[in-house]
Design a protein around this motif. Structure first.
Motif, PDB file in Angstrom:
ATOM      1  N   PHE A  77       3.852  -6.545   3.922  1.00 51.38           N
ATOM      2  CA  PHE A  77       4.477  -7.435   4.592  1.00 51.38           C
ATOM      3  C   PHE A  77       3.522  -8.710   4.443  1.00 51.38           C
ATOM      4  N   TYR A  78       2.174  -8.512   4.652  1.00 55.15           N
ATOM      5  CA  TYR A  78       1.415  -9.657   4.752  1.00 55.15           C
ATOM      6  C   TYR A  78       1.044 -10.246   3.390  1.00 55.15           C
ATOM      7  N   ASP A  79       1.147  -9.235   2.510  1.00 55.56           N
ATOM      8  CA  ASP A  79       0.839  -9.770   1.097  1.00 55.56           C
ATOM      9  C   ASP A  79       1.949 -10.334   0.270  1.00 55.56           C
ATOM     10  N   ARG A  80       2.970 -10.442   0.859  1.00 57.18           N
ATOM     11  CA  ARG A  80       4.192 -10.690   0.115  1.00 57.18           C
ATOM     12  C   ARG A  80       3.966 -12.035  -0.648  1.00 57.18           C
ATOM     13  N   ASP A  81       2.993 -12.782  -0.464  1.00 56.62           N
ATOM     14  CA  ASP A  81       2.748 -14.053  -1.172  1.00 56.62           C
ATOM     15  C   ASP A  81       1.865 -13.973  -2.243  1.00 56.62           C
TER      16      ASP A  81
ATOM     17  N   ALA B  67       7.505  -7.842  -2.445  1.00 55.11           N
ATOM     18  CA  ALA B  67       7.398  -8.940  -3.371  1.00 55.11           C
ATOM     19  C   ALA B  67       8.397  -9.297  -4.268  1.00 55.11           C
ATOM     20  N   GLU B  68       9.561  -8.194  -4.667  1.00 59.12           N
ATOM     21  CA  GLU B  68      10.559  -8.403  -5.539  1.00 59.12           C
ATOM     22  C   GLU B  68      11.723  -9.208  -4.704  1.00 59.12           C
ATOM     23  N   GLY B  69      11.752  -8.801  -3.099  1.00 56.31           N
ATOM     24  CA  GLY B  69      12.790  -9.259  -2.376  1.00 56.31           C
ATOM     25  C   GLY B  69      13.794  -8.042  -2.049  1.00 56.31           C
ATOM     26  N   ARG B  70      13.588  -7.039  -2.407  1.00 57.11           N
ATOM     27  CA  ARG B  70      14.495  -5.850  -2.356  1.00 57.11           C
ATOM     28  C   ARG B  70      14.495  -5.526  -0.783  1.00 57.11           C
ATOM     29  N   MET B  71      13.057  -5.955  -0.069  1.00 59.66           N
ATOM     30  CA  MET B  71      13.332  -5.562   1.339  1.00 59.66           C
ATOM     31  C   MET B  71      12.893  -6.777   1.883  1.00 59.66           C
ATOM     32  N   LYS B  72      13.408  -6.981   2.928  1.00 59.53           N
ATOM     33  CA  LYS B  72      13.140  -8.280   3.767  1.00 59.53           C
ATOM     34  C   LYS B  72      11.597  -8.138   4.283  1.00 59.53           C
ATOM     35  N   PRO B  73      10.850  -9.211   4.480  1.00 58.84           N
ATOM     36  CA  PRO B  73       9.510  -9.112   5.347  1.00 58.84           C
ATOM     37  C   PRO B  73       9.447  -8.533   6.662  1.00 58.84           C
ATOM     38  N   THR B  74      10.536  -9.014   7.253  1.00 61.04           N
ATOM     39  CA  THR B  74      10.814  -8.532   8.847  1.00 61.04           C
ATOM     40  C   THR B  74      10.980  -7.060   8.853  1.00 61.04           C
ATOM     41  N   VAL B  75      11.791  -6.495   8.066  1.00 60.29           N
ATOM     42  CA  VAL B  75      12.033  -4.882   7.763  1.00 60.29           C
ATOM     43  C   VAL B  75      10.886  -4.319   7.580  1.00 60.29           C
ATOM     44  N   ALA B  76      10.145  -4.634   6.503  1.00 55.90           N
ATOM     45  CA  ALA B  76       8.691  -4.147   6.240  1.00 55.90           C
ATOM     46  C   ALA B  76       7.682  -4.264   7.682  1.00 55.90           C
ATOM     47  N   LEU B  77       7.838  -5.361   8.199  1.00 56.26           N
ATOM     48  CA  LEU B  77       7.095  -5.338   9.432  1.00 56.26           C
ATOM     49  C   LEU B  77       7.365  -4.446  10.501  1.00 56.26           C
ATOM     50  N   TRP B  78       8.621  -4.376  10.859  1.00 57.75           N
ATOM     51  CA  TRP B  78       9.126  -3.449  12.031  1.00 57.75           C
ATOM     52  C   TRP B  78       9.104  -2.111  11.680  1.00 57.75           C
ATOM     53  N   TYR B  79       9.370  -1.582  10.310  1.00 57.75           N
ATOM     54  CA  TYR B  79       9.120  -0.516   9.756  1.00 57.75           C
ATOM     55  C   TYR B  79       7.610   0.170   9.862  1.00 57.75           C
ATOM     56  N   GLY B  80       6.506  -0.891   9.505  1.00 59.26           N
ATOM     57  CA  GLY B  80       5.329  -0.465   9.781  1.00 59.26           C
ATOM     58  C   GLY B  80       5.072  -0.433  11.034  1.00 59.26           C
ATOM     59  N   ILE B  81       5.237  -0.904  12.018  1.00 57.44           N
ATOM     60  CA  ILE B  81       5.139  -0.912  13.541  1.00 57.44           C
ATOM     61  C   ILE B  81       5.588   0.126  13.945  1.00 57.44           C
ATOM     62  N   ILE B  82       6.925   0.461  13.544  1.00 60.21           N
ATOM     63  CA  ILE B  82       7.351   1.821  14.391  1.00 60.21           C
ATOM     64  C   ILE B  82       6.637   3.119  14.023  1.00 60.21           C
ATOM     65  N   LEU B  83       6.302   3.071  12.571  1.00 59.07           N
ATOM     66  CA  LEU B  83       5.592   4.189  11.962  1.00 59.07           C
ATOM     67  C   LEU B  83       4.409   4.422  12.550  1.00 59.07           C
ATOM     68  N   THR B  84       3.606   3.413  12.659  1.00 58.94           N
ATOM     69  CA  THR B  84       2.315   3.392  13.315  1.00 58.94           C
ATOM     70  C   THR B  84       2.188   3.854  14.889  1.00 58.94           C
ATOM     71  N   VAL B  85       3.234   3.420  15.628  1.00 59.62           N
ATOM     72  CA  VAL B  85       3.332   3.984  17.064  1.00 59.62           C
ATOM     73  C   VAL B  85       3.588   5.350  17.135  1.00 59.62           C
ATOM     74  N   VAL B  86       4.575   5.631  16.228  1.00 57.55           N
ATOM     75  CA  VAL B  86       5.066   7.097  16.274  1.00 57.55           C
ATOM     76  C   VAL B  86       3.954   7.816  15.758  1.00 57.55           C
ATOM     77  N   GLY B  87       3.130   7.584  14.680  1.00 53.66           N
ATOM     78  CA  GLY B  87       1.978   8.115  14.431  1.00 53.66           C
ATOM     79  C   GLY B  87       1.020   8.434  15.363  1.00 53.66           C
ATOM     80  N   MET B  88       0.678   7.292  16.125  1.00 59.78           N
ATOM     81  CA  MET B  88      -0.320   7.539  17.220  1.00 59.78           C
ATOM     82  C   MET B  88       0.112   8.411  18.526  1.00 59.78           C
ATOM     83  N   LEU B  89       1.506   8.312  18.802  1.00 60.37           N
ATOM     84  CA  LEU B  89       1.838   9.196  19.701  1.00 60.37           C
ATOM     85  C   LEU B  89       1.928  10.865  19.044  1.00 60.37           C
ATOM     86  N   VAL B  90       2.084  10.960  17.750  1.00 63.04           N
ATOM     87  CA  VAL B  90       1.979  12.406  17.589  1.00 63.04           C
ATOM     88  C   VAL B  90       0.387  12.953  17.447  1.00 63.04           C
TER      89      VAL B  90
END
Length: 318
Positions: A83-87, A101-124
């Motif tokens: 998400f952050y390195d998309r530029d 980078a190619e626009g197949r996934m919107k930056p906001t999707v990648a951001l929230w996807y990353g946040i959710i994965l991280t939070v779930v991982g911490m809980l696990v």
């Protein structure tokens, strides 16, 4: 009679994100988590776990939670990195085909996807393993996302060295999953991975210097040249020797490990010294990069094999 324009709903950004997510394939959701990096880090996590547990304390459920939680946190950090390195990703051959980078996934999707994965991982990790393993994962995540990705990667040649901190945390998580403590053995595992990473990435940076220069990333070869890069490569390969010997000093591994670690380290140092006497920089950097992979894979396998040999002998001599 003029029609009044419909007011934009506050939910529109959410709808846009959902629409963008539907355009991304399952491969994009896997690719954005950098599975190659994740696999190598999980192997290191497993080695840390096995070194601490051996045959006696080995528990499959704890191992599964350890690997799952670690994988999710790493995947989350990598998604946010995308998400952050998309530029800058579109400017480099190595990264220009990434889904964000190619626009197949919107930056906001990648951001929230990353946040959710991280939070779930911490809980696990926090619930399924122990709190200390979750704290270590959080520290690695913060270093990778905030200190490396968002700051040093774009501003300093120290990016590789400091970023190596997060890559050295996984084996510590494996160790802590069993012992619930950070002792000298945990730090020995950390140091092996930490000292290994600069030579590994310096070799890659030499090969991809034009890419990094085009993207404006201040990698060491780009900013300070080959001579300084070779000097620092040699320093870190030299530091790998005492770092790897620590596991023998603490008694975690035996003479078999010590001999193998020294042999692997001496070869690495010899290759690093070779760089000062070669004119074919491309060939040398490829050799360094390839051997760095051999070194890490082999020393991690030797750590585990040494445990198997030592405990098997102990069981047979009882």
């Amino acid at each position: 009679m003029e029609r009044s324009m419909p007011q934009q709903s506050a939910a529109d950004p959410i709808l846009e994100s959902l629409e963008a997510a539907s355009k991304a394939t399952w491969r994009d959701f896997v690719e954005v988590t950098k599975p190659g990096i994740n696999k190598s880090n999980l192997f290191a996590t497993f080695v840390g776990y096995f070194l601490a547990a051996g045959f006696t304390l080995f528990d499959w459920s704890t191992l599964v939670f350890t690997l799952l939680g670690t994988a999710l946190v790493i995947a989350g950090g990598c998604a946010i990195n995308n998400f952050y390195d998309r530029d800058i990703d579109p400017l480099m051959e190595r990264t220009k085909t990434r889904s964000v980078a190619e626009g197949r996934m919107k930056p906001t999707v990648a951001l929230w996807y990353g946040i959710i994965l991280t939070v779930v991982g911490m809980l696990v990790l926090g619930i399924g393993v122990n709190l200390l393993s979750a704290v270590l994962a959080l520290v690695g995540f913060v270093v990778y996302v905030f200190i490396y990705t968002m700051w040093l990667k774009r501003t300093s040649t120290l990016n590789t060295v400091v970023g190596g901190f997060s890559g050295a945390v996984p084996p510590m998580i494996g160790w802590v999953a069993v012992t619930n403590s950070i002792d000298l053995n945990a730090w020995a595992l950390f140091l092996i991975l930490f000292m290994w990473q600069p030579p590994h990435f310096f070799a890659l940076a030499i090969r991809k210097a034009d890419d990094y220069r085009r993207a404006g990333i201040p990698m060491l070869p780009v900013v300070k040249g080959l001579k300084e890069t070779k000097k620092q490569t040699l320093i870190f390969t030299l530091l790998l020797i005492p770092s790897s010997v620590l596991l023998f000093v603490t008694g975690a591994n035996s003479w078999f490990y010590l001999v193998c670690a020294l042999c692997l380290g001496v070869i690495y140092i010899a290759l690093a010294i070779k760089g000062f006497y070669t004119d074919d920089q491309e060939k040398w950097s490829k050799q360094m990069f390839f051997y760095s992979l051999i070194y890490l894979t082999t020393i991690l396998l030797v750590i585990m094999l040494d445990v198997v040999i030592t405990e098997s002998i102990a069981m047979l001599t009882k």
